[in-house]
Design a protein around this motif. Structure first.
Motif, PDB file in Angstrom:
ATOM      1  N   THR A  16     -20.717  -5.247 -17.805  1.00 50.05           N
ATOM      2  CA  THR A  16     -21.885  -4.950 -18.604  1.00 50.05           C
ATOM      3  C   THR A  16     -22.937  -3.938 -18.067  1.00 50.05           C
ATOM      4  O   THR A  16     -23.026  -4.152 -16.668  1.00 50.05           O
ATOM      5  CB  THR A  16     -22.982  -6.426 -18.936  1.00 50.05           C
ATOM      6  N   PRO A  18     -26.618  -3.173 -18.896  1.00 50.04           N
ATOM      7  CA  PRO A  18     -27.680  -3.498 -19.751  1.00 50.04           C
ATOM      8  C   PRO A  18     -28.430  -2.256 -20.361  1.00 50.04           C
ATOM      9  O   PRO A  18     -28.552  -2.361 -21.813  1.00 50.04           O
ATOM     10  CB  PRO A  18     -28.794  -4.377 -18.979  1.00 50.04           C
ATOM     11  N   THR A 120     -32.041  -8.317 -19.094  1.00 49.55           N
ATOM     12  CA  THR A 120     -31.546  -8.250 -17.971  1.00 49.55           C
ATOM     13  C   THR A 120     -31.675  -9.687 -17.420  1.00 49.55           C
ATOM     14  O   THR A 120     -30.906  -9.996 -16.547  1.00 49.55           O
ATOM     15  CB  THR A 120     -32.268  -7.162 -17.032  1.00 49.55           C
ATOM     16  N   ASN A 122     -31.172 -12.307 -19.049  1.00 46.11           N
ATOM     17  CA  ASN A 122     -30.037 -13.122 -19.604  1.00 46.11           C
ATOM     18  C   ASN A 122     -28.905 -12.627 -18.813  1.00 46.11           C
ATOM     19  O   ASN A 122     -27.728 -13.805 -18.635  1.00 46.11           O
ATOM     20  CB  ASN A 122     -29.883 -12.890 -20.981  1.00 46.11           C
ATOM     21  N   TYR A 123     -28.761 -11.525 -18.281  1.00 49.86           N
ATOM     22  CA  TYR A 123     -27.548 -10.898 -17.684  1.00 49.86           C
ATOM     23  C   TYR A 123     -27.417 -11.776 -16.326  1.00 49.86           C
ATOM     24  O   TYR A 123     -26.329 -12.229 -16.111  1.00 49.86           O
ATOM     25  CB  TYR A 123     -27.774  -9.591 -17.288  1.00 49.86           C
ATOM     26  N   HIS A 124     -28.445 -12.063 -15.672  1.00 49.33           N
ATOM     27  CA  HIS A 124     -28.619 -12.931 -14.297  1.00 49.33           C
ATOM     28  C   HIS A 124     -28.136 -14.252 -14.519  1.00 49.33           C
ATOM     29  O   HIS A 124     -27.239 -14.868 -13.603  1.00 49.33           O
ATOM     30  CB  HIS A 124     -29.646 -12.672 -13.719  1.00 49.33           C
TER      31      HIS A 124
END
Length: 367
Positions: A16, A18, A120, A122-124
């Motif tokens: 991904t 972002p 970002t 949510n990505y973590h």
């Protein structure tokens, strides 16, 4: 093929990025943007004093940055009237969010945020195996009461609120945010992302209380201080929370030039005041342009204006694409119903003039 040496968690995640960089978008379109208004950068740049300090520091770039960020933490603490031990410095809020999730979230742990808020984070959460629970916006605002209710329901370790908000530019009052802090359930930590706080009225910021272990606040030099490329931000929290970052952070992650630039930028509050005036003027002009073209500008407490297109997400996406074709880079919220809007950053006056010229052309392309 999947590399079987990866952890099972890593194997389960997509690769991904972002945000696609505008430079990559320019490469794909085969031309430069004439108005770069999509990334909420400060295109008129940082303080000249900060630029001079960074330029002077380049001859020492062979040295590592100071791993404790001591001088910068002392300066931030003095500016805010708190103790240096209550400040942690990192590679922008993005890097700090990653470290915070690493500190608090294990596989299966619940985390709560708003559907359509800053991706970002949510990505973590996904990267460390957390389980993300979302609640919808209430109009153009994140919904503090719903966030707390969901955090209580699922036993969340973290609950996230951005104030002012990205991507809607909205802001909650001090009373609303403080009420959310007071309601944080036992065992949960509230993340108050204040990346845009300098642009907002002072009565939207609760008083700093670093004795309170229920909240950590994040701020940055990327927005109002114009140093997005330097990647430097900071967290404000009870010293037990702030010092816990030393357990897992990249101790040389903040580069030497960024440390020097942030120190000089923080010291030049006169330039910051000028910046805030220029941004307010730019917001007013963007709002005027939106209204002149049949779009509805939402009230903004940030350095961008979110414009309601009055249609659905497909229409807004088509408008973003049409503006791209006319040399204007903007972005939009990624999730319905917020994706009925486009988001336009305050840029240089000449960039705003290009937007004013090209927006009616892009709208005409859509029929």
């Amino acid at each position: 093929m999947t590399d079987t040496r990866l952890t099972s968690l890593a194997q389960s995640l997509p690769s991904t990025v972002p945000f696609v960089a505008p430079e990559r978008m320019e490469e794909l379109r085969g031309a430069r943007f004439e108005a770069r208004l999509g990334a909420n950068e400060l295109s008129f740049g940082p303080s000249l004093k900060a630029l001079a300090a960074m330029s002077e520091s380049l001859s020492g770039i062979w040295k590592y940055g100071e791993p404790e960020n001591r001088d910068l933490r002392i300066a931030i603490a003095a500016h805010l009237g708190i103790a240096p031990e209550e400040v942690t410095v990192g590679e922008g809020i993005d890097g700090l969010l990653g470290n915070l999730v690493r500190l608090y979230v294990g596989p299966g742990d619940a985390v709560v945020t708003s559907a359509g808020s800053y991706p970002t984070f949510n990505y973590h959460v996904a990267g460390f195996g957390g389980v993300l629970h979302t609640v919808p916006y209430k109009g153009v605002h994140e919904d503090p009461e719903a966030l707390i209710a969901k955090a209580t329901e699922v036993g969340a370790k973290l609950v996230y609120l951005s104030n002012p908000n990205n991507p809607m530019a909205s802001v909650h009052s001090t009373q609303t945010v403080q009420a959310m802090i007071e309601a944080v359930p036992e065992g949960c930590l509230m993340i108050l992302d204040e990346a845009y706080t300098e642009f907002a009225p002072e009565d939207t910021r609760p008083a700093l209380d670093t004795s309170d272990k229920r909240v950590i606040r994040f701020r940055t030099f990327s927005k109002a201080y114009g140093m997005a490329g330097a990647r430097i931000g900071y967290g404000i929290a009870h010293r037990d929370i702030a010092t816990a970052f030393d357990k897992i952070r990249n101790h040389f992650g903040v580069n030497r030039v960024a440390q020097v630039g942030a120190l000089a930028a923080l010291a030049d509050q006169d330039y910051l005041a000028q910046t805030l005036e220029r941004v307010a003027e730019g917001r007013a002009e963007l709002a005027r342009i939106a209204q002149a073209n049949g779009l509805t500008p939402l009230p903004s407490a940030t350095n961008f204006v979110t414009m309601d297109c009055g249609r659905d997400g497909d229409y807004a996406r088509a408008l973003v694409k049409a503006l791209d074709a006319h040399g204007v880079f903007v972005r939009m919220p990624g999730m319905a119903p917020l994706d009925r809007c486009i988001r336009v950053s305050v840029g240089l006056p000449e960039e705003i003039a290009v937007f004013a010229e090209r927006l009616p052309l892009a709208l005409a392309d859509l029929g």
